[in-house]
Write an enzyme that holds these catalytic residues in place. Sequence first.
Site, mmCIF file in Angstrom:
data_model
loop_
_atom_site.group_PDB
_atom_site.id
_atom_site.type_symbol
_atom_site.label_atom_id
_atom_site.label_comp_id
_atom_site.label_asym_id
_atom_site.label_seq_id
_atom_site.Cartn_x
_atom_site.Cartn_y
_atom_site.Cartn_z
ATOM 1 N N SER A 62 0.852 -1.180 0.000
ATOM 2 C CA SER A 62 0.000 0.000 0.000
ATOM 3 C C SER A 62 0.893 1.237 0.000
ATOM 4 O O SER A 62 2.039 1.197 0.469
ATOM 5 C CB SER A 62 -0.893 0.009 1.246
ATOM 6 O OG SER A 62 -1.554 1.257 1.393
ATOM 7 N N TYR A 81 -1.496 -1.336 10.747
ATOM 8 C CA TYR A 81 -1.680 -1.552 9.307
ATOM 9 C C TYR A 81 -0.554 -0.907 8.508
ATOM 10 O O TYR A 81 0.042 -1.536 7.626
ATOM 11 C CB TYR A 81 -3.034 -0.996 8.860
ATOM 12 C CG TYR A 81 -3.225 -1.056 7.364
ATOM 13 C CD1 TYR A 81 -3.471 -2.282 6.729
ATOM 14 C CD2 TYR A 81 -3.161 0.090 6.579
ATOM 15 C CE1 TYR A 81 -3.638 -2.350 5.354
ATOM 16 C CE2 TYR A 81 -3.331 0.031 5.209
ATOM 17 C CZ TYR A 81 -3.567 -1.184 4.597
ATOM 18 O OH TYR A 81 -3.717 -1.257 3.242
#
Length: 261
Positions: free
Chosen positions: A139, A152
């Site tokens: 990401s 995360y």
Amino acid sequence: MKKVALITGASSGLGREYARVHASHGGDLVLVARRLDRLNELKAELEAQYQVDVLPLSYDLSRPEAPQQIYDTLVARGIEVDYLINNAGLGGQGSFAERLIEEEIGLISVDIVALTRLTKLFLPDFLRRGAGRILNVSSTASLTPGPYQATYFAAKAYVTSLSEALWMETRGTGVTVTCVLPGGLSTEFGTAAGLEGTGLALALTQSPYKVAFDSYRAMLRGKRRIISGVTWSQRLALKMIPFVPKILVLLAAMGLNKKDA
């Protein structure tokens, strides 16, 4: 011969689009997710449209034994995987101090441990054959710490770092490892991660199909890394991160990740 792709997190979002892209190239599929009903729906769609073979496997990748069970199942069936697409991932919004430890461990188990275990299982086979492709879904969050999504962001930093190191380790072997850093995608991920009410939720607008198409092509070419699913202004902001004082980066990330009071 048809190439076989193993795709995790294939029941929705980006994983489902990877399955469609690979099937459109005439490849067979092993699709892994918890929701078998969704996998069977996708199997019916792809086999009818592209005349490929699809094997759906229902596994919970937060369980430590799942990667080995997947590998053993394929060996028992005589299925040789050519492409490993580690797409499955969990998110989670909230203060680290307040989130349940079970939530953090579950995220780490899927985003880090399962990806690492699957890569460790399949990479030696690829190297012995001198052929194979691995695509790890990271990401743009991996490029900075993320207050209120601390675990995360940290997990995705691990994925990016591991992938780029393995890309270097496998140079000249016939095997490649590619990492994709998607921006804000319009999928079920935002809802599952609890991002409603955050500034980041407003940026979850990009097409998962385009990211799947772009990164699949990058995987075939053996590219080290690709950023996809971002606007030109977001791309510019990402390029500026190394030159901006860290406190400003942290403040900006916190503003995007924290829910409105």
